[in-house]
Design an enzyme around this catalytic site. Structure first.
Site, mmCIF file in Angstrom:
data_model
loop_
_atom_site.group_PDB
_atom_site.id
_atom_site.type_symbol
_atom_site.label_atom_id
_atom_site.label_comp_id
_atom_site.label_asym_id
_atom_site.label_seq_id
_atom_site.Cartn_x
_atom_site.Cartn_y
_atom_site.Cartn_z
ATOM 1 C CE1 TYR A 1 45.542 43.745 46.563
ATOM 2 C CE2 TYR A 1 43.271 44.248 46.129
ATOM 3 C CZ TYR A 1 44.704 43.818 45.283
ATOM 4 O OH TYR A 1 44.593 43.605 44.320
ATOM 5 C CG HIS B 1 43.233 39.335 40.920
ATOM 6 N ND1 HIS B 1 44.043 38.552 40.688
ATOM 7 C CD2 HIS B 1 41.949 38.688 40.354
ATOM 8 C CE1 HIS B 1 43.643 37.215 40.487
ATOM 9 N NE2 HIS B 1 42.211 37.496 40.275
ATOM 10 N NE ARG C 1 47.784 40.844 41.562
ATOM 11 C CZ ARG C 1 46.906 41.651 42.128
ATOM 12 N NH1 ARG C 1 46.751 43.028 41.767
ATOM 13 N NH2 ARG C 1 46.265 41.287 43.316
#
Length: 369
Positions: free
Chosen positions: A272, A263, A259
């Site tokens: 992250y 998210h 992706r």
């Protein structure tokens, strides 16, 4: 040999990152390949506009799909008219292929219960936001087809790599194997379960091999190669309907992909993961990959691409206008539709909330501290 009868560690691929043919292409006509390309472009443009709407405060939290178009559109095109789709919460592209209007997806993420009103002739279950909760539903749905003698019906159940860490995944997959149901379990392995990387999800070499524990086949495919995804999904659906004597009907497909965005729009992926990783995966983008192949085959040129982009922009713009023309839902509607009869504690909360809105006005709840 079927694409399913292979070592799950040997990833299926038809097109390389540059759109060159490196595997056996599926039996698919040029018109369908062009439609797959068009719907991938549609999904990408819709995604970009949806993120923009959320940033402008015109829509609630939204889960972006960019990067996953090849897996969504390629797999959805493999479904037959009477087949069913069981989505998670990111399958906006697959849903539109199956006939769900873009307006419905927009309404859902704008907070309208009407967004769950799937047209009667559209075989798509409602969006499932809880992780993996749709997997047992899919297994049960497919079992009902067997019990009713609907031998020509199969389905596809979508979920992310994070779902494989949930109990519902194991329970649903085990049920599917025990009762040999005609369902394809499609894992969108996009490398991150929110901020948890794939390597911290499981010690298994692949996610596809988890199917072995439930007695049926697992196959890993390049999820950013729409033709490979179409090919694998088509074979899995055919096996679900008409298995050989020694075959189980279910299949688990692990579509390896990425992706590109967050998210959800409530997430900050820069915390992250690093830009180098994102750029490395963007080099595998499914849209220019298929476009390069179609151009080399003489199916696509600059004029056709421009025509497609113009049509897509208009279609998405019209859907946004239609969705935003709907009267906004009342705040107290958040208490409706979950229960036929509200439990006493929720009824009390609803009464307190309505009283507070009447006392302070709706705008007071939108003010920032």
């Amino acid at each position: 040999m079927s694409t399913l009868q292979r070592d799950p560690e040997n990833r299926v691929q038809v097109l390389d990152e540059d759109g060159n043919l490196v595997g056996e292409p599926p039996e698919i006509d040029e018109g369908t390949m062009l439609d797959i390309y068009r719907d991938m472009k549609l999904a990408r443009h819709f995604d970009e506009r949806a993120v923009s709407l959320q940033r402008q405060g015109r829509m609630g939290t939204y889960p972006p799909l960019s990067g996953q178009e090849g897996a969504q559109i390629g797999s959805a095109y493999a479904l037959a008219d009477d087949d069913w789709m069981v989505p998670s919460y990111r399958e906006h592209g697959a849903a539109v292929v199956r006939g769900l209007p873009l307006k419905q997806t927009l309404l859902y993420w704008m907070g309208y219960e009407a967004g769950n009103d799937v047209p009667e002739d559209t075989n798509v279950l409602p969006v499932a936001v809880p992780i993996a909760s749709q997997i047992p539903h899919a297994a049960g749905l497919a079992w009902s087809w067997k019990l009713q003698g609907h031998d020509d019906t199969a389905g596809i159940c979508y979920f992310g790599d994070g779902a494989t860490s949930e109990g519902d995944f194991h329970e649903g997959m085990n049920f599917a194997g025990v009762y040999d149901v005609p369902m394809v379990f499609f894992c969108n392995n996009n490398q991150w379960a929110i901020s948890v990387p794939r390597e911290k999800q499981t010690a298994s070499e692949t996610l596809a091999q988890k199917a072995d524990a439930y007695g049926f086949e697992g196959v890993q495919v390049d999820g950013m190669d729409p033709l490979a995804v179409y090919k694998v999904t088509r074979d899995a659906l055919e096996k679900a309907r008409n298995p050989d004597e020694d075959q189980m009907r279910p299949t688990m497909i692990e579509a390896v992909q990425y992706r590109f965005g967050a998210h959800t729009t409530a997430d900050d992926p820069t915390v992250y993961r690093d830009d180098e990783e994102v750029e490395r995966w963007k080099a595998k983008d499914p849209i220019p990959r298929l476009e390069a192949y179609l151009r080399s085959e003489g199916v696509l040129d600059d004029e056709k691409v421009a025509e497609i982009e113009e049509q897509i922009e208009q279609r998405v713009s019209d859907a946004i206008d239609e969705a935003e023309s709907e009267p906004r839902p009342e705040p107290e509607e958040m208490f409706e539709h979950a229960y036929a009869d509200l439990p006493p504690e929720l009824r009390e909360q609803r009464e307190e909330f309505v009283a507070a809105v009447e006392r302070h006005g709706k705008d007071a709840f939108l003010e920032e501290e």
